[in-house]
Enzyme design. Structure first.
Site, PDB file in Angstrom:
ATOM      1  N   ASP A  72       0.843  -1.201   0.000  1.00  0.00           N
ATOM      2  CA  ASP A  72       0.000   0.000   0.000  1.00  0.00           C
ATOM      3  C   ASP A  72       0.879   1.253   0.000  1.00  0.00           C
ATOM      4  OD1 ASP A  72      -2.731  -1.444   0.753  1.00  0.00           O
ATOM      5  OD2 ASP A  72      -1.153  -2.242   2.033  1.00  0.00           O
ATOM      6  N   HIS A 127      -4.493  -3.598   5.932  1.00  0.00           N
ATOM      7  CA  HIS A 127      -4.223  -3.849   4.517  1.00  0.00           C
ATOM      8  C   HIS A 127      -5.537  -4.252   3.862  1.00  0.00           C
ATOM      9  CE1 HIS A 127      -2.799  -5.248   0.722  1.00  0.00           C
ATOM     10  NE2 HIS A 127      -3.247  -6.455   0.964  1.00  0.00           N
TER      11      HIS A 127
HETATM   12  P1  NAX Z   1      -1.268 -18.504  -4.480  1.00  0.00           P
HETATM   13  O1  NAX Z   1      -2.604 -19.143  -4.328  1.00  0.00           O
HETATM   14  O2  NAX Z   1      -0.613 -18.424  -5.800  1.00  0.00           O
HETATM   15  O3  NAX Z   1      -0.234 -19.245  -3.507  1.00  0.00           O
HETATM   16  C1  NAX Z   1      -0.505 -19.512  -2.178  1.00  0.00           C
HETATM   17  C2  NAX Z   1       0.240 -20.783  -1.832  1.00  0.00           C
HETATM   18  O4  NAX Z   1       0.106 -20.983  -0.427  1.00  0.00           O
HETATM   19  C3  NAX Z   1      -0.313 -22.025  -2.501  1.00  0.00           C
HETATM   20  O5  NAX Z   1       0.742 -22.707  -3.174  1.00  0.00           O
HETATM   21  C4  NAX Z   1      -0.879 -22.853  -1.351  1.00  0.00           C
HETATM   22  O6  NAX Z   1      -0.706 -24.262  -1.549  1.00  0.00           O
HETATM   23  C5  NAX Z   1      -0.032 -22.352  -0.189  1.00  0.00           C
HETATM   24  N1  NAX Z   1      -0.632 -22.535   1.121  1.00  0.00           N
HETATM   25  C6  NAX Z   1      -1.927 -22.431   1.483  1.00  0.00           C
HETATM   26  N2  NAX Z   1      -2.079 -22.723   2.772  1.00  0.00           N
HETATM   27  C7  NAX Z   1      -0.854 -22.997   3.252  1.00  0.00           C
HETATM   28  C8  NAX Z   1      -0.378 -23.384   4.522  1.00  0.00           C
HETATM   29  N3  NAX Z   1      -1.207 -23.559   5.557  1.00  0.00           N
HETATM   30  N4  NAX Z   1       0.961 -23.600   4.673  1.00  0.00           N
HETATM   31  C9  NAX Z   1       1.796 -23.456   3.631  1.00  0.00           C
HETATM   32  N5  NAX Z   1       1.395 -23.122   2.395  1.00  0.00           N
HETATM   33  C10 NAX Z   1       0.086 -22.879   2.213  1.00  0.00           C
HETATM   34  O7  NAX Z   1      -1.412 -17.063  -3.796  1.00  0.00           O
HETATM   35  P2  NAX Z   1      -0.449 -15.809  -3.940  1.00  0.00           P
HETATM   36  O8  NAX Z   1      -0.857 -15.002  -5.100  1.00  0.00           O
HETATM   37  O9  NAX Z   1       0.949 -16.265  -3.826  1.00  0.00           O
HETATM   38  O10 NAX Z   1      -0.883 -14.967  -2.642  1.00  0.00           O
HETATM   39  C11 NAX Z   1      -0.613 -15.419  -1.338  1.00  0.00           C
HETATM   40  C12 NAX Z   1      -1.342 -14.578  -0.332  1.00  0.00           C
HETATM   41  O11 NAX Z   1      -0.908 -13.222  -0.349  1.00  0.00           O
HETATM   42  C13 NAX Z   1      -2.844 -14.508  -0.535  1.00  0.00           C
HETATM   43  O12 NAX Z   1      -3.485 -14.676   0.727  1.00  0.00           O
HETATM   44  C14 NAX Z   1      -3.068 -13.100  -1.026  1.00  0.00           C
HETATM   45  O13 NAX Z   1      -4.374 -12.635  -0.729  1.00  0.00           O
HETATM   46  C15 NAX Z   1      -2.024 -12.358  -0.255  1.00  0.00           C
HETATM   47  N6  NAX Z   1      -1.644 -11.022  -0.747  1.00  0.00           N
HETATM   48  C16 NAX Z   1      -1.303 -10.088   0.191  1.00  0.00           C
HETATM   49  C17 NAX Z   1      -0.885  -8.823  -0.144  1.00  0.00           C
HETATM   50  C18 NAX Z   1      -0.492  -7.821   0.903  1.00  0.00           C
HETATM   51  O14 NAX Z   1      -0.197  -6.684   0.538  1.00  0.00           O
HETATM   52  N7  NAX Z   1      -0.487  -8.135   2.202  1.00  0.00           N
HETATM   53  C19 NAX Z   1      -0.859  -8.400  -1.569  1.00  0.00           C
HETATM   54  C20 NAX Z   1      -0.791  -9.531  -2.534  1.00  0.00           C
HETATM   55  C21 NAX Z   1      -1.614 -10.739  -2.176  1.00  0.00           C
HETATM   56  O15 NAX Z   1      -2.929 -10.544  -2.599  1.00  0.00           O
END
Ligand code: NAX
Length: 327
Positions: free
Chosen positions: A161, A189
């Site tokens: 942000d 966020h």
């Molecule tokens: P993806 O769905 O591409 O990847 C997430 C990965 O996490 C998957 O491979 C899944 O198998 C794994 N996973 C799920 N649960 C798990 C657990 N308990 N232990 C270990 N691995 C686990 O998502 P991606 O685009 O990489 O985004 C990840 C997260 O970041 C999402 O929650 C998304 O909403 C969040 N974001 C946060 C942002 C921020 O500014 N704070 C911005 C970007 C993003 O949207």
């Protein structure tokens, strides 16, 4: 040469992971003289573990001189062993039609387990950054699940942000983004975050005076920054990944190596600053030095800013109330 440090990353096979791991291994996060050991966590699911192996093959193929070791894990109790840094990226973001209670229950389970594992096996000085959404509340859950670790070492990512706000101000003023100092983002966020350029300067001049347009602030700037994530999804068909990974690198680098007096934004547990109740995981302007962050205190909060801060605080308190029964 320096002793390697351990960096745990969860969700390592996801899209943010793919944009993040190579940069950590190349030294962009902790310095070009700091060897790292990557401890990568993915869910036990066969497809996820196989995808993680593929990412690790590519990391091997980079022959990074600073990469001193790399491990794949499916259990946080082994993934977080002795870790000095933990980037908690994997989570379950809200899907279409998902009930709020369901979202909180799923993430409650993930982040209580990971908080407990950090509490049990991580370095006593571990620095934790939660990226996975809802990031502030997930960080709060992990912190509350790790009573033996310093609460202040649990942080949530507001840096994307902050960087988005800086980029919008650079475009509006026509000045280089690197010249913008003293920007702040308050709160959650989420689209309720309050990006605040009232104190910002460019070459010593006030950004507020340069822009001098409160309607732009309220009707263009804040909605643009707040809804940027949705705009990226609309354009790309996928959520922000490289920019999120970049923000995670910025957050950890600045925390570990310092900001030389410059302000950055971190989501941190409040100690009552600016009237934010204790323990609320809230975005504040901070400076970092010697591995510690310090809140920029004493800023004047005018009526409009107070209204914005109250709104994002109310949202966070609602989220926090929704997970109380899990903690
Ligand atoms: P993806 O769905 O591409 O990847 C997430 C990965 O996490 C998957 O491979 C899944 O198998 C794994 N996973 C799920 N649960 C798990 C657990 N308990 N232990 C270990 N691995 C686990 O998502 P991606 O685009 O990489 O985004 C990840 C997260 O970041 C999402 O929650 C998304 O909403 C969040 N974001 C946060 C942002 C921020 O500014 N704070 C911005 C970007 C993003 O949207």
């Amino acid at each position: 040469s320096k002793k390697p440090v351990r960096v745990a990353v969860t969700g390592a096979a996801g899209q943010i992971g793919y944009a993040l791991l190579f940069r950590i291994a190349s030294g962009e996060m902790l310095g070009k003289d700091q060897p790292v050991i990557l401890q990568l966590l993915e869910i036990p699911d066969e497809k996820a573990q196989k995808a993680l192996k593929g990412v690790m093959m590519e990391i091997d193929d980079c022959a990074f001189p600073l990469l001193a070791g790399m491990e794949a894990h499916s259990d946080p109790m082994t993934a977080f062993k002795d870790t000095d840094y933990a980037l908690l990226v994997g989570s379950r973001p809200r899907g279409p039609g998902m009930e709020r209670a369901e979202l909180l229950a799923i993430n409650g389970a993930i982040f209580t387990a990971q908080g407990k594992a950090l509490n049990a096996v991580a370095s006593r000085d571990v620095k934790v950054l939660v990226v996975g959404n809802p990031a502030n509340t997930n960080a709060y859950i992990a912190m509350k699940s790790a009573p033996d670790l310093k609460p202040g070492n649990f942080t949530a990512m507001l840096r994307l942000d902050h960087n988005r706000a800086a980029s919008q101000i650079a475009a509006k003023t026509g000045k280089p983004v690197a010249s913008i100092k003293q920007l702040a983002v308050w709160g959650n966020h989420s689209p309720t975050m309050y990006a605040d350029y009232r104190f910002a300067t460019i070459d010593g001049a006030s950004v507020k005076d340069m822009i001098n347009d409160q309607a732009w602030n309220k009707d263009v700037f804040l909605p643009t920054v707040g809804k940027r994530g949705a705009a990226i999804i609309e354009a790309r068909g996928l959520s922000s990944a490289a920019s999120a990974a970049n923000a995670a690198i910025d957050h950890m680098r600045d925390w570990a190596l310092g900001t030389n007096g410059e302000w950055v934004t971190m989501g941190i547990p409040s100690k009552g600053w600016y009237g934010i109740p204790k323990d609320i995981m809230f975005g504040f302007p901070v400076t970092c030095e010697n591995g510690e962050y310090k809140v920029v205190e004493g800023l004047e909060i005018d009526a409009f800013s107070q209204e914005c801060i109250d709104k994002t605080l109310a949202e966070l308190q609602g989220e926090q109330d929704g997970v109380k029964h899990l903690l």
